[in-house]
Design a protein around this motif. Sequence first.
Motif, mmCIF file in Angstrom:
data_model
loop_
_atom_site.group_PDB
_atom_site.id
_atom_site.type_symbol
_atom_site.label_atom_id
_atom_site.label_comp_id
_atom_site.label_asym_id
_atom_site.label_seq_id
_atom_site.Cartn_x
_atom_site.Cartn_y
_atom_site.Cartn_z
ATOM 1 N N TYR A 192 -7.597 2.165 -8.856
ATOM 2 C CA TYR A 192 -8.612 1.918 -7.740
ATOM 3 C C TYR A 192 -8.803 0.536 -7.355
ATOM 4 C CZ TYR A 192 -10.010 6.779 -8.961
ATOM 5 O OH TYR A 192 -9.807 7.928 -9.283
ATOM 6 N N GLY A 193 -9.356 0.313 -6.336
ATOM 7 C CA GLY A 193 -9.439 -0.985 -5.899
ATOM 8 C C GLY A 193 -8.470 -1.582 -5.253
ATOM 9 N N PRO A 194 -7.901 -3.020 -5.088
ATOM 10 C CA PRO A 194 -6.989 -3.364 -4.509
ATOM 11 C C PRO A 194 -5.586 -3.006 -4.639
ATOM 12 C CG PRO A 194 -8.281 -4.942 -5.446
ATOM 13 C CD PRO A 194 -8.899 -3.999 -5.980
ATOM 14 N N GLY A 195 -5.493 -2.349 -5.881
ATOM 15 C CA GLY A 195 -4.067 -1.979 -6.304
ATOM 16 C C GLY A 195 -3.673 -0.616 -5.778
ATOM 17 N N ARG A 196 -4.863 0.049 -5.341
ATOM 18 C CA ARG A 196 -4.553 1.782 -5.096
ATOM 19 C C ARG A 196 -3.785 1.672 -3.733
ATOM 20 N NH1 ARG A 196 -8.741 6.553 -5.304
ATOM 21 N NH2 ARG A 196 -7.325 8.088 -4.309
ATOM 22 N N GLU A 197 -3.828 0.808 -2.856
ATOM 23 C CA GLU A 197 -2.971 1.162 -1.759
ATOM 24 C C GLU A 197 -1.509 0.861 -1.867
ATOM 25 O OE1 GLU A 197 -2.593 -0.541 3.157
ATOM 26 O OE2 GLU A 197 -4.438 -1.211 1.648
ATOM 27 N N ALA A 198 -1.225 -0.135 -2.751
ATOM 28 C CA ALA A 198 0.236 -0.503 -2.919
ATOM 29 C C ALA A 198 1.001 1.074 -3.693
ATOM 30 C CB ALA A 198 0.335 -1.683 -3.634
ATOM 31 N N ARG A 199 -0.027 1.135 -4.808
ATOM 32 C CA ARG A 199 0.565 2.296 -5.711
ATOM 33 C C ARG A 199 0.605 3.692 -4.670
ATOM 34 N NH1 ARG A 199 -0.645 1.703 -11.019
ATOM 35 N NH2 ARG A 199 -0.274 3.742 -11.480
ATOM 36 N N LEU A 200 -0.339 3.750 -3.953
ATOM 37 C CA LEU A 200 0.011 4.992 -3.233
ATOM 38 C C LEU A 200 1.274 4.958 -2.205
ATOM 39 C CD1 LEU A 200 -1.233 7.948 -2.356
ATOM 40 C CD2 LEU A 200 -2.744 6.490 -0.515
ATOM 41 N N GLY A 201 1.190 3.820 -1.827
ATOM 42 C CA GLY A 201 2.505 3.446 -0.862
ATOM 43 C C GLY A 201 3.676 3.835 -1.625
ATOM 44 N N SER A 202 3.883 3.630 -2.720
ATOM 45 C CA SER A 202 4.935 3.809 -3.549
ATOM 46 C C SER A 202 5.070 5.344 -4.018
ATOM 47 C CB SER A 202 5.093 3.256 -5.134
ATOM 48 O OG SER A 202 5.917 3.296 -5.902
ATOM 49 N N VAL A 203 3.961 5.979 -4.093
ATOM 50 C CA VAL A 203 4.236 7.490 -4.394
ATOM 51 C C VAL A 203 4.452 8.257 -3.056
ATOM 52 C CG1 VAL A 203 2.598 9.402 -4.830
ATOM 53 C CG2 VAL A 203 2.322 7.341 -6.019
ATOM 54 N N LEU A 204 4.046 7.815 -1.956
ATOM 55 C CA LEU A 204 4.639 8.338 -0.661
ATOM 56 C C LEU A 204 5.868 7.869 -0.357
ATOM 57 C CD1 LEU A 204 1.307 7.553 1.511
ATOM 58 C CD2 LEU A 204 1.925 9.713 0.335
ATOM 59 N N GLU A 205 6.273 6.849 -0.667
ATOM 60 C CA GLU A 205 7.658 6.574 -0.329
ATOM 61 C C GLU A 205 8.760 7.283 -1.085
ATOM 62 O OE1 GLU A 205 10.501 2.494 -0.466
ATOM 63 O OE2 GLU A 205 9.053 2.655 -1.958
ATOM 64 N N VAL A 206 8.326 7.567 -2.294
ATOM 65 C CA VAL A 206 9.373 8.131 -3.166
ATOM 66 C C VAL A 206 9.391 9.814 -2.671
ATOM 67 C CG1 VAL A 206 9.599 9.407 -5.470
ATOM 68 C CG2 VAL A 206 9.072 7.051 -5.255
ATOM 69 N N ILE A 207 8.315 10.290 -2.317
ATOM 70 C CA ILE A 207 8.211 11.701 -1.794
ATOM 71 C C ILE A 207 9.198 11.706 -0.621
ATOM 72 C CG2 ILE A 207 7.080 13.540 -1.160
ATOM 73 C CD1 ILE A 207 4.859 12.773 -3.159
ATOM 74 N N TYR A 208 8.738 10.785 0.405
ATOM 75 C CA TYR A 208 9.526 10.677 1.578
ATOM 76 C C TYR A 208 11.065 10.534 1.444
ATOM 77 C CZ TYR A 208 10.498 8.818 6.463
ATOM 78 O OH TYR A 208 11.088 8.500 7.479
ATOM 79 N N LEU A 209 11.525 9.486 0.508
ATOM 80 C CA LEU A 209 12.941 9.264 0.238
ATOM 81 C C LEU A 209 13.659 10.678 -0.152
ATOM 82 C CD1 LEU A 209 12.928 5.816 -1.179
ATOM 83 C CD2 LEU A 209 13.766 6.323 0.984
ATOM 84 N N ILE A 210 12.910 11.283 -1.164
ATOM 85 C CA ILE A 210 13.540 12.483 -1.860
ATOM 86 C C ILE A 210 13.782 13.620 -0.758
ATOM 87 C CG2 ILE A 210 13.181 14.535 -3.438
ATOM 88 C CD1 ILE A 210 11.406 12.750 -4.885
ATOM 89 N N PHE A 211 12.823 13.608 0.391
ATOM 90 C CA PHE A 211 12.834 14.739 1.569
ATOM 91 C C PHE A 211 14.016 14.159 2.359
ATOM 92 C CE2 PHE A 211 12.271 16.404 5.537
ATOM 93 C CZ PHE A 211 11.885 17.599 5.408
ATOM 94 N N ASN A 212 14.157 12.807 2.655
ATOM 95 C CA ASN A 212 15.088 12.366 3.636
ATOM 96 C C ASN A 212 16.500 12.544 3.355
ATOM 97 O OD1 ASN A 212 13.496 11.657 5.728
ATOM 98 N ND2 ASN A 212 13.561 9.518 5.246
ATOM 99 N N GLU A 213 16.704 12.342 1.799
ATOM 100 C CA GLU A 213 18.059 12.725 1.188
ATOM 101 C C GLU A 213 18.255 14.202 1.193
ATOM 102 O OE1 GLU A 213 21.756 11.963 -0.221
ATOM 103 O OE2 GLU A 213 20.288 10.590 0.542
ATOM 104 N N GLY A 214 17.467 15.085 1.381
ATOM 105 C CA GLY A 214 17.669 16.559 1.646
ATOM 106 C C GLY A 214 17.851 16.994 2.855
ATOM 107 N N TYR A 215 17.123 16.162 3.732
ATOM 108 C CA TYR A 215 17.389 16.403 5.360
ATOM 109 C C TYR A 215 18.548 15.857 6.028
ATOM 110 C CZ TYR A 215 15.124 17.024 9.889
ATOM 111 O OH TYR A 215 14.851 17.453 11.228
#
Length: 432
Positions: A186-209
């Motif tokens: 939570y707090g200032p570190g949350r956005e960066a951590r959430l960005g990492s989570v979304l990036e991983v899911i996005y990369l997994i999908f793109n490799e399949g797509y």
Amino acid sequence: MEQQPTAVPASGDPAGAIETVFRIESPRVIAGVARIVRDVGIAEELAQDALVAALEQWPRDGVPGNPGAWLMATAKHRAIDLVRRRERYARKLAEVGRDLEAAPYHVDDPADPDDIDDDLLRLVFTACHPVLSAESRIALTLRLLGGLTTVEIARAYLVPEATVAQRIVRAKRTLASKGVAFEVPYGPGREARLGSVLEVIYLIFNEGYAATHGDDLLRPALCEDALRLARVLAELMPKEPEVHGLASLLEFQASRTAARTGPKGEPVLLRDQNRARWNRMLIARGITALGRADAVSTGAPGPYALQAAIAACHAHAHTYEETDWARIAALYGLLAARSPSPVELNRAVAVSMAEGPGPALEIVDRLAAEPALRDYHLLPSVRGDLLARLGRMAEARTEFERAARLARNERERELLEARAEECRRPGGGDPA
């Protein structure tokens, strides 16, 4: 989000049915145990112990009514036994054990769904921690949350099994040695951590797509895993607009899967796709998720919501020609303000449809000096298409040949070589 008992597949192979249940339930089991032991590596081992126990007991005693709860309870009891053996944590962990054992042990009762969801969210953020490399995050996420085996991950990414195994082991060790907390930040570190989570899911999908290597353009299993993770995350974080934006984008992209390849697995360009084969249910889900992103957003849309809005323009068009290319170009302009180089190339394609190939070629030519795009096969591919539409066939053929040399996917290479050959023939080189 209420947890329903996992249905056991009808099968003549009890071990196979148990393994199917475990694949579905393992993320929740690992997450629940990790909250006790505070170590995802140990949590995975305890979950595997529970699987072994199920393989021993269920064929003999019968499958419990709620196999997921049985696995969770078994793994948690083993976790309690483990933490009690750690002398320096004896007092604190004994209290945890007493609290857990105070509840009646009924394997047919589901665990607290709120607890499970909180734990699952912690596991997502832990597996995708920025302290890990992108490759390690992807491997660990697919292992812990996707339920894939090391062999399956290696096959999906066309790398040796030993390489994947090393990445997963190193990732677990890094999380332990760095003392990464099993928590949702939570707090200032949350956005960066959430960005990492979304990036991983996005990369997994793109490799399949659009697979970067190999003989097949698509790897549907990776797309399905990423889409499932995005949906889970959207349920766990309903107030985060970019989570819904990513879920929307993946729903839209996944809706075109059946139309993206021909009978022999060859790529089918967007203009030639049979839109009747686009999955209308997934498109409807994408529209709903995009609406949720807009509803909870308090500022300008983020990159995933913008990409989802672009995908929605394609989904709403009944034909390629009816696409609102002017709106797509404007959306790409907003997106390019965040990450200019590759996005500008996409904007050039939209501009070519809205204003013609000439203005688009000017955009592409400005990108030629970008270091990040020097070996990107889509740059000469787009340039070749624009030159062909302008009637400059010899130049177009040169660009398509260069794009084919840079492409690492065999199906894309074949398509680009065919485009180059078309430019040799009178009347060839129609727009993509």
